[in-house]
Scaffold this motif. Structure first.
Motif, PDB file in Angstrom:
ATOM      1  N   TYR A   1     -26.245 -72.149  11.272  1.00 19.76           N
ATOM      2  CA  TYR A   1     -26.307 -71.566   9.946  1.00 19.76           C
ATOM      3  C   TYR A   1     -24.922 -71.629   9.319  1.00 19.76           C
ATOM      4  O   TYR A   1     -23.907 -71.575  10.002  1.00 19.76           O
ATOM      5  CB  TYR A   1     -26.747 -70.090  10.012  1.00 19.76           C
TER       6      TYR A   1
ATOM      7  N   PHE B   1     -22.350 -70.329  11.871  1.00 22.53           N
ATOM      8  CA  PHE B   1     -22.867 -69.557  12.996  1.00 22.53           C
ATOM      9  C   PHE B   1     -23.808 -70.409  13.824  1.00 22.53           C
ATOM     10  O   PHE B   1     -24.680 -71.100  13.300  1.00 22.53           O
ATOM     11  CB  PHE B   1     -23.668 -68.351  12.492  1.00 22.53           C
TER      12      PHE B   1
ATOM     13  N   PHE C   1     -26.987 -64.618  17.673  1.00 27.26           N
ATOM     14  CA  PHE C   1     -25.934 -65.317  16.950  1.00 27.26           C
ATOM     15  C   PHE C   1     -24.603 -65.253  17.676  1.00 27.26           C
ATOM     16  O   PHE C   1     -24.307 -64.274  18.372  1.00 27.26           O
ATOM     17  CB  PHE C   1     -25.738 -64.682  15.562  1.00 27.26           C
ATOM     18  N   GLY C   2     -23.789 -66.284  17.460  1.00 27.58           N
ATOM     19  CA  GLY C   2     -22.382 -66.225  17.821  1.00 27.58           C
ATOM     20  C   GLY C   2     -21.613 -65.518  16.725  1.00 27.58           C
ATOM     21  O   GLY C   2     -22.176 -65.157  15.683  1.00 27.58           O
TER      22      GLY C   2
END
Lengths: 118, 114
Positions: free
Chosen positions: B36, B89, B104-105
């Motif tokens: 993303y 992301f 998510f990171g």
């Protein structure tokens, strides 16, 4: 192009007050989500919702939180008694055009509501 | 509990060059991966995805590579443009996931300079 909308863009509340964050998902999507991002941290999953039921929730989504689809278009997140640590950006997302499975992971996010708890 | 890690908080690249953003994951149950892009004051925007049965997926200037044995994926942007400057992301999920929750990171901030 269809998009997810969220209101309000910014909500300021006093600790202990109830807040309701509103979202209008993309109209032909079947799954709806809430995520949050505390300042400086990662985006965290809260809950997913399908067919008028919670399909999955995280440990963050405790009894203080609830979700509802009160009509055919809105999807809401209620925080019953806000705490200082609830201050974050809250993102609504939707996915899953009918009858397509892998695309359910490809979630479309709204612009977010910034919640500030004082 | 960081199941998805993006170890580079920022990256600066010259316009026209390749941008490579990296992501590592620890959960061996993850088998669907996404990238993303996020601009300030906007929500994340889906860019590209890959399932674990593939090792590469390409869409225009964006290519995602997956190395499942190393639990590593990367996003290549070629050529990089100033409009690509944003936070990127990495996200992951198990295919068995009933609710399609994404992990998510923390994101990598990409700056593309003219």
């Amino acid at each position: 192009e269809p998009e997810v909308t969220q209101t309000p863009s910014h909500q300021v509340t006093q600790m202990g007050q109830e807040v309701i964050l509103r979202c209008v998902p993309i109209s032909n999507h079947l799954y709806f989500y809430w995520y949050r991002q505390i300042l400086g941290q990662k985006v965290e999953f809260l809950v997913s919702f399908y067919n008028n039921e919670i399909s999955e929730k995280s440990e963050i989504f405790d009894d203080q939180f609830s979700v509802e689809r009160p009509d055919g278009s809105n999807f809401t997140l209620k925080i019953r008694s806000t705490k200082l640590e609830d201050s974050a950006m809250y993102f609504c997302a939707s996915s899953c055009p009918a009858h397509i499975s892998l695309s359910c992971y490809e979630q479309f996010f709204g612009p977010g509501t910034r919640l500030t708890v004082l | 509990d960081q199941q998805v890690k993006q170890n580079s908080p920022s990256l600066s690249v010259q316009e026209g060059r390749i941008s490579i953003l990296n992501c590592d994951y620890t959960n061996s149950m993850f088998d669907y991966f996404l990238w993303y892009k996020k601009y300030p004051a906007e929500g994340p925007t889906f860019l590209i995805s890959i399932s674990s049965i593939k090792d590469k997926n390409e869409d225009g200037r964006f290519t995602v590579f997956l190395n499942k044995s190393a639990k590593h994926l990367s996003l290549h942007i070629v050529p990089s443009q100033p409009g690509d400057s944003a936070v990127y992301f990495c996200a992951a999920s198990p295919l068995s996931n009933s609710g399609y929750a994404l992990n998510f990171g923390k994101g990598t901030s990409l700056l593309v300079t003219p």
